[in-house]
Write an enzyme that holds these catalytic residues in place. Structure first.
Site, short mmCIF file in Angstrom:
data_model
loop_
_atom_site.label_atom_id
_atom_site.label_comp_id
_atom_site.label_asym_id
_atom_site.label_seq_id
_atom_site.Cartn_x
_atom_site.Cartn_y
_atom_site.Cartn_z
N HIS A 228 34.63 4.08 9.88
CA HIS A 228 34.30 2.68 9.56
C HIS A 228 34.79 2.26 8.17
O HIS A 228 34.39 1.22 7.67
CB HIS A 228 32.78 2.47 9.61
CG HIS A 228 32.22 2.38 11.00
ND1 HIS A 228 32.40 3.36 11.94
CD2 HIS A 228 31.47 1.42 11.60
CE1 HIS A 228 31.78 3.00 13.06
NE2 HIS A 228 31.21 1.84 12.88
N GLU B 60 38.01 -5.20 21.66
CA GLU B 60 38.89 -5.72 20.61
C GLU B 60 40.31 -5.95 21.09
O GLU B 60 40.93 -6.97 20.77
CB GLU B 60 38.89 -4.80 19.39
CG GLU B 60 37.61 -4.86 18.54
CD GLU B 60 36.51 -3.94 19.04
OE1 GLU B 60 36.70 -3.27 20.08
OE2 GLU B 60 35.45 -3.88 18.38
C1 LIG Z 1 35.43 -0.48 18.42
C2 LIG Z 1 34.12 -0.84 17.85
N1 LIG Z 1 33.73 -2.13 17.87
C3 LIG Z 1 32.54 -2.49 17.35
C4 LIG Z 1 31.72 -1.56 16.79
C5 LIG Z 1 30.40 -2.00 16.16
N2 LIG Z 1 29.31 -1.61 17.00
C6 LIG Z 1 28.71 -0.43 16.84
S1 LIG Z 1 27.59 -0.14 17.99
C7 LIG Z 1 27.84 -1.62 18.74
C8 LIG Z 1 27.04 -1.97 19.94
C9 LIG Z 1 27.21 -0.97 21.03
O1 LIG Z 1 26.27 -1.17 22.04
P1 LIG Z 1 26.09 -0.17 23.25
O2 LIG Z 1 27.41 0.32 23.71
O3 LIG Z 1 25.23 -0.83 24.25
O4 LIG Z 1 25.34 1.09 22.62
P2 LIG Z 1 23.88 1.15 21.96
O5 LIG Z 1 24.08 0.77 20.52
O6 LIG Z 1 23.00 0.22 22.69
O7 LIG Z 1 23.47 2.57 22.06
C10 LIG Z 1 28.82 -2.33 18.07
C11 LIG Z 1 29.28 -3.67 18.41
C12 LIG Z 1 32.16 -0.22 16.76
N3 LIG Z 1 31.45 0.75 16.18
N4 LIG Z 1 33.35 0.11 17.32
#
Ligand SMILES: Cc1ncc(C[n+]2csc(CCOP(=O)(O)OP(=O)(O)O)c2C)c(N)n1
Ligand SMILES: [Mg+2]
Lengths: 331, 361
Positions: free
Chosen positions: A130, A61
């Site tokens: 959130h 971000e």
């Molecule tokens: C700062 C922030 N940006 C976006 C999100 C929304 N979000 C939650 S999980 C996620 C994907 C994360 O993927 P990864 O790091 O590969 O972990 P996984 O879910 O595969 O365990 C996103 C975009 C968030 N929680 N925090």
């Protein structure tokens, strides 16, 4: 009769029209393109506009919003989606320091026509991280504009005006409202052929004579429900005023309303300390103290981080009965 | 003709590693039991989500169990754990009970966080478990901080800090990596690379995908390794090297463990089988499942048969169902408890907590 469409569809129409209106408009955010948007606001836009205009970003971000601010200095009009406005805190330096002050520190040589949009609301049991509602925090900073539409009509008109605005606009939506429907006219029903709602113009959502219920975002919807009960069960005719944009602020519409009703409550889903309502209450007593028949009251969330527990979170946010009760206490 | 697969060969090598050699037969069954418990807990939680017993997000760990179970199984008294929102597996592996974990999902006062945190925000500091964090990569500087604390206190310990393949692109993570190497912090970053961040594949979110993600440690001259997460023995053996490095040299490591989530990003993932092919999901579920893999390994070692495995599943199912009953019968927090647990001084009614106004609604 005007058609009924969802808040998210109204936003999408606004985005789509602005993509058509100006080649420099570009949508960037996590999952906005191929996934069609985490909340489906941008559904279909990548397919229609392609990779250049609708762009999926990695989870960076600070990086992509800062990049958008930089690009906007060259006249690009980035519309950045935060999946949740809570994630603005990761990009806080960019949004507060860079977006807000570049114009000032350059003595007006630069402007930053960026929009950062996304949902800023509690009430969906996603926990404290959130559920932030930072409208007061960003509105605190001169140089920034903050918009918070309460319904589909305003959402469409305000997103279009925000994209055309030459200053940074932080546009705070609500996941609770995304799926709700309102009347939104087709463009060919409108005199100007499109729906633009200017920033800085509040809207009287219901006229009344006995008390002014003033708010922004979803709190306006809760206030309208409360106004119905006040009318039907207590014979109190409440006026409901929707700020629509928090900064710039339409002081006149608020003051006109309170001059008429002599009583005011500010309702918001934000926390109380230095909230938007604090600004409004201060303004009312300063400007029209003599018109008041009661202290200006405020209704906010209970002052703790957002709780997860679903039935308790419901009570943490302002409810219809909170508003009715408080209104009765001064009417 | 029967041929041994690469995976089977690797299993055999890592089975001989001292950390695995030292396991008793019972220990091995316990490791399998632990993975089965995590899976059954989540499968039952999923059903209860569909029964409307909880709200918000539910990010399931199904398919990734070997990562938490393998890495946590080698930890000692001064080793700490912190992770992101996909946190149920780590919680059960550090010894949190199904009851407190299920009750948290139900938003009940008997939950590990009194119903205040929910699925993404489990905590148990008494078990060296520091969450459960909802903001992507937000936990990564905290992981460096826990390692800093361990070192400052003069303990021989470490922090295992987990993150996703999408989280590696947050600035905070890179700042934390630099601090960890610059200041010799005994932190082990474990990238659980399940190939996707929500609907975005690693190729679409991270530059230089051919190199993998652990490779980024090179920029900081940090030790790194890559691990096949399907094989519990490999996870344990390679993590042990990193743990030794933390304990003996106070140096960080960046590990990348290849794994796969069988389910969508969360229950709300409407596109769970659109950004990945059905074939891909099926292949991982049926050919690369860490539980099946370890069960087969133990069966080859003559330690468990089908009946024995079924008994493990039954036992875990009962435990999860009992946890549902416990959660169902527990009370919700009271609205008056909203402002508890905000300030330490207020909760403890100290002079500082009694001085000045703290809450404003
Ligand atoms: C700062 C922030 N940006 C976006 C999100 C929304 N979000 C939650 S999980 C996620 C994907 C994360 O993927 P990864 O790091 O590969 O972990 P996984 O879910 O595969 O365990 C996103 C975009 C968030 N929680 N925090
Ligand atoms: Mg991932």
């Amino acid at each position: 009769m005007a058609r009924l469409i969802e808040y998210r569809d109204a936003l999408r129409e606004g985005l789509d029209e602005e993509l058509a209106h100006d080649d420099n408009v570009v949508l960037i955010g996590e999952e906005v393109a191929q996934y069609n948007g985490a909340y489906k606001v941008t559904e279909g836009l990548w397919k229609k506009w392609g990779d250049k205009r609708v762009v999926d970003a990695p989870i960076s971000e600070a990086g992509f919003i800062g990049m958008g601010i930089g690009a906007s200095m060259l006249g690009i009009r980035p519309v950045m989606e935060l999946m949740f406005f809570s994630f603005a805190y990761v990009a806080f330096d960019q949004m507060m320091n860079n977006a807000a002050t570049c114009r000032y520190m350059s003595g007006g040589l630069i402007n930053v026509p960026i929009v950062v949009r996304g949902p800023a609301n509690g009430g969906t049991n996603v926990g404290a991280t959130h559920s932030h509602t930072p409208e007061n925090i960003f509105a605190n900073m001169p140089g920034l504009k903050v918009v918070s539409p309460s319904n589909a009509y305003d959402a469409k008109g305000l997103i279009k005006a925000s994209i055309r605005d030459n200053d940074p606009v932080y546009f705070m939506e609500s996941t609770v409202l995304y799926g709700q429907k309102w009347e939104v006219p087709e463009n060919d029903e409108l005199p100007d052929g499109e729906l633009l709602v200017p920033l800085g113009k509040a809207d009287v959502k219901k006229e009344g004579t006995d008390i002014s219920l003033i708010g922004h975002g979803r709190a306006v919807i809760t206030s309208l429900e409360a106004a119905k009960i006040l009318e039907q069960e207590h014979g109190i005719n409440a006026e409901v005023v929707d700020l629509r944009s928090i900064r710039p602020l339409d002081e006149d519409t608020i003051l006109d309303s309170v001059r008429k009703t002599h009583r005011a409550i500010y309702i918001e889903e934000n926390k109380p300390f230095c909230g938007v309502g604090a600004q409004i209450a201060s303004m009312i007593q300063e400007r029209i103290f003599d018109y008041l028949d009661a202290p200006v009251l405020r209704i906010t969330s209970v002052d703790s981080p957002a709780i997860y527990s679903p039935p308790v979170e419901k009570e943490q946010l302002p409810t219809v009965s909170d508003i009715v009760e408080k209104a009765l206490s001064i009417c | 003709m029967e041929t041994t697969t690469k995976e089977e060969e690797a299993n055999a090598v890592f089975a001989e590693d001292p950390i695995n050699k030292s396991l008793s037969n019972e220990d091995k069954i316990d490791l399998l039991r632990q993975m089965v418990r995590v899976r059954r807990f989540e499968q039952v939680a999923l059903t209860e989500y569909q029964n409307d017993k909880m709200g918000g997000f539910l990010h399931l760990y199904i398919g990734q169990e070997s990562v938490a179970c393998g890495t946590i199984s080698i930890l000692g008294d001064h080793d700490h754990v912190i992770t992101a929102y996909r946190d149920h597996g780590h919680a059960l592996c550090v010894g949190m009970t199904m009851n407190e974990c299920m009750a948290e999902l139900f938003g009940k006062r008997t939950g590990c966080s009194k119903g205040k945190g929910g699925s993404m925000h489990y905590f148990a500091p008494d078990k060296n478990y520091w969450g459960g964090h909802g903001i992507v990569a937000g936990q990564t500087p905290l992981g460096a901080g826990l390692a800093y604390g361990v070192k400052y206190l003069g303990q021989k310990g470490s922090c295992l800090c987990y993150l996703g393949d999408g989280a590696v692109n947050q600035g905070a993570f890179h700042e934390a990596l630099n601090l960890a190497q610059l200041w010799d912090l005994p932190v082990i970053y474990v990238i659980e690379n399940n190939g996707y961040s929500m609907g975005t594949s690693q190729e679409r979110s991270s530059a230089h995908p051919e190199a993998g993600l652990a490779h980024r440690a090179l920029g900081y001259n940090m030790a790194w390794d890559q691990i096949n997460g399907v094989d519990l023995y490999e996870v344990r053996a390679k993590t042990k090297k990193a743990l030794d490095r933390a304990h003996n040299e106070s140096k960080p490591t960046l590990l990348e463990i290849f794994t796969y989530r069988h389910k969508g990003h969360s229950i709300a993932d409407a596109n769970a089988d659109k950004y990945r092919t059905k074939e891909e999901i099926q292949r991982y579920m049926h050919e690369h499942d860490p539980i099946t893999n370890f069960k087969d390994t133990l069966s080859d070692e003559g330690l468990i048969d089908d009946a024995g495995y079924k008994a493990l599943v039954k036992e875990a199912t009962k435990e999860a169902n009992d946890a549902v009953k416990f959660a169902d019968e527990s009370p919700y927090p009271d609205v008056s408890e909203l402002t508890d647990d905000v300030y330490w001084e207020v909760d403890n009614n100290t002079e500082a907590g009694r001085t000045g106004r703290h809450f404003f609604h």
